[in-house]
Enzyme design. Structure first.
Site, PDB file in Angstrom:
ATOM      1  N   LEU B  63     -32.561  -1.571   0.927  1.00 32.47           N
ATOM      2  CA  LEU B  63     -32.498  -1.843  -0.516  1.00 32.47           C
ATOM      3  C   LEU B  63     -33.890  -1.987  -1.138  1.00 32.47           C
ATOM      4  O   LEU B  63     -34.027  -2.044  -2.356  1.00 32.47           O
ATOM      5  CB  LEU B  63     -31.666  -3.101  -0.790  1.00 32.47           C
ATOM      6  CG  LEU B  63     -30.164  -2.973  -0.465  1.00 32.47           C
ATOM      7  CD1 LEU B  63     -29.449  -4.290  -0.727  1.00 32.47           C
ATOM      8  CD2 LEU B  63     -29.512  -1.854  -1.273  1.00 32.47           C
ATOM      9  N   ASN B  94     -36.951  -4.535   6.675  1.00 29.51           N
ATOM     10  CA  ASN B  94     -38.324  -4.005   6.543  1.00 29.51           C
ATOM     11  C   ASN B  94     -38.761  -3.911   5.084  1.00 29.51           C
ATOM     12  O   ASN B  94     -39.152  -2.868   4.589  1.00 29.51           O
ATOM     13  CB  ASN B  94     -38.445  -2.643   7.237  1.00 29.51           C
ATOM     14  CG  ASN B  94     -37.564  -1.574   6.622  1.00 29.51           C
ATOM     15  OD1 ASN B  94     -36.587  -1.882   5.953  1.00 29.51           O
ATOM     16  ND2 ASN B  94     -37.915  -0.330   6.838  1.00 29.51           N
ATOM     17  N   ASP B 154     -35.571  -2.828  12.389  1.00 26.79           N
ATOM     18  CA  ASP B 154     -35.364  -1.417  12.049  1.00 26.79           C
ATOM     19  C   ASP B 154     -36.530  -0.803  11.284  1.00 26.79           C
ATOM     20  O   ASP B 154     -37.101  -1.418  10.384  1.00 26.79           O
ATOM     21  CB  ASP B 154     -34.095  -1.209  11.230  1.00 26.79           C
ATOM     22  CG  ASP B 154     -33.878   0.266  10.968  1.00 26.79           C
ATOM     23  OD1 ASP B 154     -33.705   1.006  11.931  1.00 26.79           O
ATOM     24  OD2 ASP B 154     -33.948   0.664   9.788  1.00 26.79           O
ATOM     25  N   HIS B 181     -33.436  -0.306  16.732  1.00 24.94           N
ATOM     26  CA  HIS B 181     -33.903   1.027  16.336  1.00 24.94           C
ATOM     27  C   HIS B 181     -34.565   1.589  17.593  1.00 24.94           C
ATOM     28  O   HIS B 181     -35.683   1.202  17.928  1.00 24.94           O
ATOM     29  CB  HIS B 181     -34.881   0.888  15.164  1.00 24.94           C
ATOM     30  CG  HIS B 181     -35.643   2.127  14.817  1.00 24.94           C
ATOM     31  ND1 HIS B 181     -35.529   2.752  13.597  1.00 24.94           N
ATOM     32  CD2 HIS B 181     -36.551   2.862  15.515  1.00 24.94           C
ATOM     33  CE1 HIS B 181     -36.331   3.808  13.568  1.00 24.94           C
ATOM     34  NE2 HIS B 181     -36.965   3.894  14.717  1.00 24.94           N
ATOM     35  N   ASN B 280     -35.936   9.496  10.199  1.00 19.83           N
ATOM     36  CA  ASN B 280     -36.200   8.907  11.503  1.00 19.83           C
ATOM     37  C   ASN B 280     -35.001   8.074  11.959  1.00 19.83           C
ATOM     38  O   ASN B 280     -34.637   7.128  11.268  1.00 19.83           O
ATOM     39  CB  ASN B 280     -37.444   8.009  11.416  1.00 19.83           C
ATOM     40  CG  ASN B 280     -37.966   7.629  12.769  1.00 19.83           C
ATOM     41  OD1 ASN B 280     -37.675   8.293  13.761  1.00 19.83           O
ATOM     42  ND2 ASN B 280     -38.727   6.553  12.832  1.00 19.83           N
ATOM     43  N   ASP B 307     -27.944   4.357   6.789  1.00 16.70           N
ATOM     44  CA  ASP B 307     -29.415   4.363   6.829  1.00 16.70           C
ATOM     45  C   ASP B 307     -29.969   4.859   5.485  1.00 16.70           C
ATOM     46  O   ASP B 307     -30.970   5.573   5.427  1.00 16.70           O
ATOM     47  CB  ASP B 307     -29.953   5.204   7.987  1.00 16.70           C
ATOM     48  CG  ASP B 307     -31.413   4.870   8.310  1.00 16.70           C
ATOM     49  OD1 ASP B 307     -31.997   3.967   7.664  1.00 16.70           O
ATOM     50  OD2 ASP B 307     -31.985   5.522   9.202  1.00 16.70           O
TER      51      ASP B 307
HETATM   52 ZN   LIG Z   1     -34.070   2.859  11.934  1.00  7.06          ZN
END
Ligand SMILES: [Zn+2]
Lengths: 321, 439
Positions: B63, B94, B154, B181, B280, B307
Site C-alpha cells: 500500500l 516495506n 517481503d 520472500h 520480483n 503482490d
Molecule cells: Zn516479495
C-alpha cells in the site's frame, strides 16, 4: 529496415548489402576529398551514456564523411542520469529533429526502448548496450574477416572462427555469433564454463571449454576483453590461470591456419587475454578493424537513412506507444 | 453502524445454488432459496446471473504508505482492493519507515479503518529496517491494536538461517506466521529476469529458479525442526511447487501463495524490454506457469495473493535495469483467476472462493473474513459478472499508479458489487459514493 538494434535485425541479404556498400564507400573515401554529399541536411546524434571515445569518433567520422550534421550528446558526467532521463533526452532529440540516433548505453535494451517507446521518430542505431549487443562491431568484424579471408567479397561460408573469452558479459560476442552465423561461418565459442551464458546451446555456434582443442586450422581467432576484476567474483581463480588456459600466446597462435588472422574489439589487456607479440603480429588485424569501423558505419547510416530496399528487410521493430 | 438493509436477489453461490441474500447490521441475516426472501424495507440488488463469492482476502499487498504516497496510499490502495472484490488486504511492511514497530503497524491499521474501504491488516517486519540482522519487536506488534499475526521482510529474504530459525521459533508464542520472500541474495545479485536462454540472449542478468527453491527447501526443514508455521510468498517455479508438495506430504505446517501474474504471464515478455513486465520474483517459463496452476488446483498452493506493487510512472518509464520491480494486481486478480483457473476447468467457483477468501483468511487469521455466505456470518461478499469481459485501461483503475501488465488485454469477469461488513464499497461496478467509517 528503420533501426539497427541487434545483429539479428540483419538477414543474409541485408548483411551482404551493408558489407558491399561499405566496400564501395571505402573506395570513395580512399580519394583525397573524403566527403560524400549523401546525408547533407540530415542530423545524426551520437548519444553516449557510456564512455567510448573510439566508437563515438568512428560514428562521428562516418556521419561527417556523408556530410551529415553531427551532434554529440554525451550523458556521462553531465546532469543526465538513469531513469526518466532517457525519455527526456529522447524528447529533446525529437524536438531537434534527429534523423538518426546512435546510442551507447550501459543498460541492455536501452536502444530497443528508444526505438519502441514512441518517444522519437528517427532511426536508432545500437552502438553497444549493456551486455546485450553491439551490431556495428559485428559488421566491422565481418567486413574485416571477409577482406582477409575472402578477397572482400561474398560471405564467410565454411570459415572457422573461434571467439574466446568473457562471452557472458560480452555484447561483441552476442552480435558476432549471430552475424557470422548468418554469413555462413562456423563459429566456436571458447570460455571457462563460468563465463558462458545459460542457454548458449540455443545459439548458432559450437561451445568449448578447451582453447587448445579448437585452434588447429582456424581461419580467425577473436579474443574478447576480459576484466581482471571478474576473478573477485570467482569467475576464475586468478588472472594468471585465466591467461594460461584461455590467453592467446605465440605457441597457440602458430597453430591456427597459415592465412588465419587474430582479432580483438579493443581495448586490449595485453598479457591477459593476448600477449603483446601476438597483438602486434603481422596477421593481427586489430588496426584494420578500427579503419573498417568507419566505412561500415557509413554504410549503416547510408542505408538506414537512405532506405533499405524492401527485399532485404528482415524484421522491423514494432512501435508499442 | 449503518442501518441500511440490502436484499441481493438470485445470486449464484459458490456451490452453484441460486440464492437470495439479506444483509443488515453487518451480517447475512438470512440466506435462502432464490425468490424466497421478502424485499420489504431493503435496497434490492438484482443479481440473477451474478456469481457471489465471500469477500476476497489478499495476503500480499503493497500500500506504500507511509513513505511512498506518490505511488499509492492506504486510501487509494484499499479503494483498488474494493474494486477488485477484496474485503481484506495484508499491507506489506516495506514502507518508509518500515513497519517494524507497534507504532507504524498501528498507524497503517488506523489509516485502513479511517478509509473504510476494506480491512487493512498490517504485516510486521521480521527484522528491524528489513536489514536482516536483528529481530524486530514481533511481540509488541502482535499485541498492538493492529493485532499482527503475519510477519515478513517481503521485498527482501530473511536469508540468515539462524535468524530465520529464531523468528520461526519466536512467533510460536503468539500464534504468528513467518511469510518468506524466498530469494537467495547472492544467487540473485543485480538479477533482472528469469535465468533462461532468453536472459542470455537479451543480456539481462538472470534470476535462477534455484535461488527460490533452495530457500524454500531450507525453510520448510527449519519449520519442521522447530515445529512452527511458515508461509511462502509468491511461489514462482515448478521446482518450488515440488518442494512445497513434498513438505506438505511430510506434515510440515507450510502454506504457499501464487500471484495472478505468475499464473498468466511468461518471461518472453522481457524481450520487449518494457519494464512494466519487470517483477520480483520474475515472470517464468510456460512450464512453470503450468506447474503453478496445477499446484493451485490440487491445493499444494493454498492461495492466490496479488503482490500488488504500485510504482509511479517515472520508475517504470525508463531502462529495464533502472526500473522498479512490481506490478499492480488488486483490480485484475479475480479476472486473471477466472481466466487461468475457471475457464481452464482447473478450479470451480468453490475452489476460487477457497483460494481467494477462505484459505488466505485462515493463513492470515483474519477474524470474520473468509467465511461462507451463510446466515449469521459477517456480510463480506463480492458479486462478479463472470459472463462479461472488460478491457484493462490503466488510467481507469482506482489505484494511484498505472503499472499494470494487462494494459489493453481483454479479461473475463467484472466486479459488480462488493460488501464489506454489510456496507457496499462497490455498487453497479463503481466505488460506492458515501464515505464509510466504522467509527
Ligand atoms: Zn516479495
Amino acid at each position: 529496415m528503420k533501426h539497427l538494434l541487434s545483429a539479428s535485425d540483419l538477414n543474409y541479404n541485408s548483411a551482404i548489402r551493408v558489407l558491399d556498400t561499405a566496400r564501395e564507400l571505402s573506395l570513395v573515401t580512399d580519394r583525397p576529398v573524403k566527403k560524400l554529399p549523401t546525408l547533407r541536411g540530415r542530423t545524426v546524434v551520437n548519444l553516449f551514456f557510456e564512455d567510448s571515445t573510439r566508437t563515438r569518433i568512428s560514428f562521428e567520422a562516418a556521419a561527417k564523411r556523408l556530410s551529415a550534421d553531427v551532434i554529440n550528446f554525451s550523458a556521462k558526467g553531465s546532469s543526465l542520469s538513469k531513469g526518466e532521463s532517457l525519455k527526456d533526452t529522447a524528447l529533446t532529440l525529437q524536438a531537434m529533429g534527429a534523423d538518426a540516433v546512435v546510442i551507447r548505453h550501459g543498460s541492455s535494451g536501452a536502444p530497443h526502448r528508444l526505438a519502441s517507446a514512441g518517444w522519437i521518430d528517427g532511426s536508432i542505431i545500437n552502438a553497444g548496450d549493456g551486455t546485450h549487443e553491439h551490431p556495428t562491431q559485428a559488421l566491422l568484424d565481418a567486413y574485416t574477416l571477409r577482406d582477409h579471408l575472402n578477397g572482400g567479397v561474398g560471405d564467410l561460408a565454411g570459415k572457422r572462427i573461434v571467439i574466446v573469452g568473457d562471452v557472458l558479459h560480452s555484447r561483441v560476442a552476442r552480435s558476432n555469433v549471430i552475424l557470422l552465423a548468418t554469413l555462413g561461418a562456423q563459429v566456436t565459442v571458447v570460455a571457462p564454463p563460468t563465463l558462458v551464458p545459460v542457454g548458449i546451446e540455443t545459439w548458432p555456434c559450437k561451445v568449448s571449454y578447451d582453447l587448445d582443442a579448437e585452434l588447429d586450422g582456424a581461419d580467425a581467432v577473436m579474443m574478447l576483453r576480459v576484466q581482471g576484476e571478474r576473478m573477485i567474483h570467482s569467475y576464475f581463480p586468478t588472472t594468471r590461470e585465466y591467461s594460461r588456459r584461455y590467453g592467446l600466446n605465440r605457441q597457440r597462435f602458430e597453430r591456427i591456419s597459415e592465412s588465419g588472422i587474430v582479432m580483438h574489439p579493443g581495448p586490449m589487456n595485453r598479457g591477459m587475454e593476448i600477449t603483446a607479440d601476438v597483438a602486434d603480429a603481422e596477421r593481427s588485424v586489430i588496426v584494420d578493424q578500427v579503419t573498417n569501423g568507419v566505412t561500415v558505419r557509413m554504410a549503416v547510416l547510408y542505408l538506414l537513412l537512405g532506405g533499405f530496399p524492401d527485399d532485404s528487410v528482415d524484421s522491423a521493430v514494432e512501435s508499442d506507444q | 453502524m449503518n442501518e441500511s438493509k440490502y436484499l441481493i436477489k438470485g445470486a449464484t453461490l459458490p456451490s452453484g445454488e441460486s440464492a437470495d441474500i439479506a444483509i443488515a447490521d453487518g451480517t447475512f441475516i438470512e440466506v435462502g432459496k432464490a425468490g424466497s426472501l421478502d424485499a420489504a424495507g431493503s435496497t434490492v440488488i438484482e443479481a440473477t446471473g451474478l456469481q457471489a463469492l465471500p469477500g476476497l482476502v489478499d495476503l500480499h499487498t503493497h500500500l506504500r504508505e507511509p513513505g511512498r504516497e506518490d505511488a499509492e496510499t492506504v486510501y487509494t490502495g484499499s479503494q483498488a482492493a474494493a474494486k477488485g472484490g477484496f474485503t481484506a488486504v495484508h499491507a506489506m511492511a516495506n514502507t518508509d519507515p518500515v513497519a517494524d514497530t507497534a507504532g507504524v503497524v498501528e498507524q497503517v491499521w488506523r489509516l485502513g479503518r479511517e478509509a473504510g474501504w476494506c480491512e487493512v491488516r498490517p504485516v510486521g517486519a521480521v527484522t528491524r529496517g528489513l536489514e536482516g540482522e536483528h529481530m524486530a519487536e514481533l511481540g509488541a506488534m502482535a499485541e498492538s491494536a493492529a493485532g499482527v499475526t503475519m510477519f515478513s521482510d517481503d521485498g527482501k529474504c530473511v536469508s540468515d538461517a539462524v535468524l530465520m530459525r529464531r523468528a520461526l521459533e519466536y512467533v510460536k508464542a503468539f500464534g504468528g506466521v513467518i511469510a518468506q520472500h524466498a530469494q537467495e541474495p547472492r544467487l540473485t545479485e543485480n538479477a533482472q529476469m528469469n535465468e533462461s536462454p532468453l536472459s542470455g540472449q537479451l543480456g539481462l542478468t538472470g534470476w535462477p529458479a534455484v535461488a527460490e527453491e533452495a530457500i524454500i527447501a531450507r525453510d520448510v526443514l527449519l519449520t519442521q525442526h522447530v515445529n512452527s508455521r511458515l508461509h511462502v510468498c509468491h511461489v514462482s517455479t515448478a521446482g518450488s511447487v515440488e518442494v512445497v508438495r513434498w513438505a506438505k506430504s511430510k506434515g510440515i505446517n507450510v502454506t504457499a501463495e501464487v500471484t495472478p501474474h505468475h499464473l498468466l504471464l511468461t518471461d518472453e515478455l522481457a524481450a520487449t524490454y518494457n519494464p512494466v513486465y519487470k517483477v520480483n520474483p520474475p515472470l517464468r517459463s510456460r512450464e512453470d506457469v503450468e506447474a503453478l496452476r496445477a499446484g493451485l488446483a490440487d491445493g499444494t498452493i493454498d492461495a492466490i495473493a496479488t503482490d500488488h506493487a504500485p510504482h509511479p510512472t517515472e520508475d517504470k518509464e525508463c531502462e529495464w535495469d533502472a526500473a522498479a520491480f512490481g506490478m499492480l494486481g488488486l483490480e485484475t486478480a479475480l479476472s486473471v483467476a477466472i481466466h487461468t483457473m475457471i475457464e481452464t476447468g482447473l478450479l470451480d467457483w468453490q475452489g476460487v472462493a477457497d483460494r481467494m477468501s477462505h484459505a488466505p483468511a485462515n493463513i492470515g487469521r483474519v477474524y470474520g473474513q473468509g467465511q461462507p455466505i451463510a446466515t449469521g456470518n459477517a456480510a463480506n461478499l463480492t458479486l462478479v459478472d463472470a459472463a462479461t469481459k472488460w478491457t484493462v485501461v490503466p488510467r481507469d483503475l482506482a489505484s494511484m499508479s498505472t503499472n499494470t501488465p494487462y494494459k489493453a488485454m481483454e479479461l473475463p469477469g467484472t466486479i459488480q458489487a462488493t460488501f464489506y461488513q454489510g456496507v457496499p464499497t462497490v455498487l453497479d461496478a463503481q466505488l460506492a459514493q458515501q464515505k464509510r467509517s466504522e467509527a
